[in-house]
Design an enzyme around this catalytic site. Structure first.
Site, short mmCIF file in Angstrom:
data_model
loop_
_atom_site.label_atom_id
_atom_site.label_comp_id
_atom_site.label_asym_id
_atom_site.label_seq_id
_atom_site.Cartn_x
_atom_site.Cartn_y
_atom_site.Cartn_z
N GLU A 80 0.84 -1.20 0.00
CA GLU A 80 0.00 0.00 0.00
C GLU A 80 0.88 1.25 0.00
O GLU A 80 0.41 2.34 0.26
CB GLU A 80 -1.01 -0.01 1.14
CG GLU A 80 -0.42 0.00 2.52
CD GLU A 80 -1.52 0.17 3.56
OE1 GLU A 80 -2.26 -0.81 3.76
OE2 GLU A 80 -1.64 1.25 4.13
N CYS A 112 -3.36 -4.56 4.03
CA CYS A 112 -2.26 -5.42 4.51
C CYS A 112 -2.21 -6.81 3.88
O CYS A 112 -1.37 -7.62 4.26
CB CYS A 112 -2.33 -5.53 6.02
SG CYS A 112 -2.04 -3.97 6.85
N HIS A 234 -1.92 -12.36 10.24
CA HIS A 234 -1.53 -10.96 10.07
C HIS A 234 -1.28 -10.34 11.45
O HIS A 234 -2.00 -10.64 12.41
CB HIS A 234 -2.62 -10.20 9.31
CG HIS A 234 -2.35 -8.73 9.27
ND1 HIS A 234 -1.16 -8.23 8.82
CD2 HIS A 234 -3.10 -7.66 9.67
CE1 HIS A 234 -1.19 -6.90 8.92
NE2 HIS A 234 -2.33 -6.54 9.43
#
Lengths: 348, 129
Positions: A80, A112, A234
């Site tokens: 990103e 993400c 994550h």
């Protein structure tokens, strides 16, 4: 057999401690380190960005795979923080690594989870028989607004994975993706920093998507959490991956090998991919690895890997991620950090 | 740096491509159309190693405008394994700990940018090995 034939990570040398950021904004350092379980994070050098991080991670993946770069048919970089709004990061990477020019290149974006998207598509190309090797990378120099809670975690790093059919080090057994319109975190075009929905980023976003993708993956594979040696989720902070793992039935021992976030921060698109490299650095043949990413907006990609005998040959061919995390660190004060991250307004 | 010149130099800046003379084996970096040793005109493209040692260095404290926000920084002459010497920044190092003779490796970094809206220029820099 299809899966990872080479993997590599890269983390910058610079660090800032969470307590330095907390002190700058008048927050209680102990509540940050205790509450979020974040102690320090990586900071990109002034001359580092998503492209340089991706190149270094991919060089390490090539060192492990020992293949001819010319045989790579696709290169995808998920991030990103692509340096250009218009010009794919991969165009620079392929020329740096001697890949192509007969190669398919694209930039991916999905908060993400852009890195696992790149991995997923690279894997699918090889599985379809379209090409011999494909490279999927997740890398970021994450942004967090000054004084925002994200500033404690937004860090820099990345990981690269070459997918192929021969000399596979980790076979991909199953995949599953779960996506919905959940506006938990976003950045509008032209804005410098992302915005987020505070606590809304938790249950309806991170926890829902990872548990749904995770449950579907377990159902597909007919495996249970205790069958796995490692689990990677994550890592937006130290707390969330441990909590989501617990909700799915995984133990702290299964998660902590890939749990880099307390000392690395959240490398956004590089987060769970970098965690996976930490696991592959120490995995043994036969180990099963469970991995689910999360990207705000929101979605999760899940993978189940089985480590093969080839892993023993490749682990020492490139630097290991824990080494990068622990060695040659250069600490910055907040002023230096603000300068490095271009948070100070200058005359042109 | 204009776009066309940057594009022309990519093989050297990104991949350290040198010209090896087919007649006398002399390696020229950057490649030359005529061999400086034997005047040969036939070359093979070879990639230089990414490892070397610091021959000499200096600390830049007053830099040109493009690099002024990076000061102080180190610039050195690095001898690569093939004996080729290149000029490069030495980064990610504590400046008082850099020494002549230290082993370095080359990494891929952003070298300069053409203002806020122009192209980004990448290439090699050295870090202490």
């Amino acid at each position: 057999m299809i899966g990872i034939v080479g993997y590599g990570a890269y983390l910058p040398h610079y660090r800032i401690k969470a307590e330095v950021i907390a002190t700058q904004w008048g927050a209680d350092p102990a509540s940050v380190t205790r509450g979020l379980q974040l102690f320090e994070k990586t900071v990109p050098g002034q001359d580092e960005d998503t492209i340089t991080i991706a190149v270094e991670a991919a060089r390490n993946a090539l060192r492990r795979a020992q293949i001819d770069p010319q045989e790579i048919g696709a290169v995808y970089i998920g991030s990103e923080s692509h340096p250009y709004a218009v010009k794919p990061s991969g165009t620079i990477l392929v020329d740096a690594l001697g890949i192509g020019p007969h190669v398919h290149v694209a930039s991916y974006e999905f908060a993400c989870k852009a890195g696992t998207e790149a991995m997923y598509v690279a894997y699918s190309h090889v599985k379809s028989g379209e090409m011999r090797y494909a490279l999927g990378i997740g890398a970021d120099t994450s942004q967090g607004a000054p004084g925002d809670a994200l500033e404690y975690s937004a860090s820099a790093g990345g990981a690269a994975f070459i997918m192929g059919r021969e000399k596979v080090v980790a076979e991909i057994l199953h995949t599953h993706s779960y996506t919905s319109d959940t506006p938990d975190f976003w950045r509008r075009e032209g804005e410098d920093y992302p915005r987020h929905g505070g606590r809304f980023t938790g249950d309806p976003a991170y926890f829902k998507h990872i548990t749904e993708a995770g449950k579907a993956l377990l159902e597909k594979s007919k495996l249970s959490p205790r069958d796995f040696r490692y689990a990677v989720f994550h890592m937006p902070n130290g707390k969330f991956p441990m909590e989501v793992g617990k909700r799915l039935g995984f133990t702290k021992e299964q998660i902590e090998t890939g749990w880099l976030v307390p000392w690395m921060g959240n490398t956004y698109s590089g987060s769970s991919p970098t965690g996976l490299t930490a696991v592959l650095d120490v995995a043994r043949p036969g180990d099963l690895i469970f991995m689910v990413s999360f990207g705000s907006g929101a979605g999760s990609d899940g993978f189940i890997f089985r480590v093969t005998d080839e892993i023993n040959k490749v682990q020492d061919r490139a630097p290991k991620v824990r080494q990068m995390l622990d060695e040659k660190k250069i600490y910055l004060n907040y002023g230096e950090y603000a300068k490095f991250r271009r948070k100070i307004k200058l005359n042109e | 740096m204009i776009t066309a010149r940057y594009h022309r130099e990519i093989p050297q800046r990104y991949r350290l491509e040198a010209g090896k003379c087919s007649t006398c084996q002399h390696v020229a970096f950057p490649p030359r159309p005529v061999c400086p040793k034997c005047k040969g005109r036939s070359f093979e493209t070879v990639r230089l190693s990414e490892e070397g040692k610091i021959v000499t260095f200096t600390i830049v404290r007053v830099a040109s405008e493009k690099f002024s926000k990076q000061t102080p920084y180190a610039v050195g002459i690095v001898e690569l394994q093939e004996g080729i010497r290149i000029t490069t920044q030495i980064v990610d190092a504590e400046l008082d700990k850099i020494e002549v003779g230290q082993r370095v490796k080359l990494v891929f970094r952003r070298v300069q940018e053409d203002g806020r809206a122009g192209i980004l220029c990448y290439g090699y820099k050295a870090i202490i090995a």
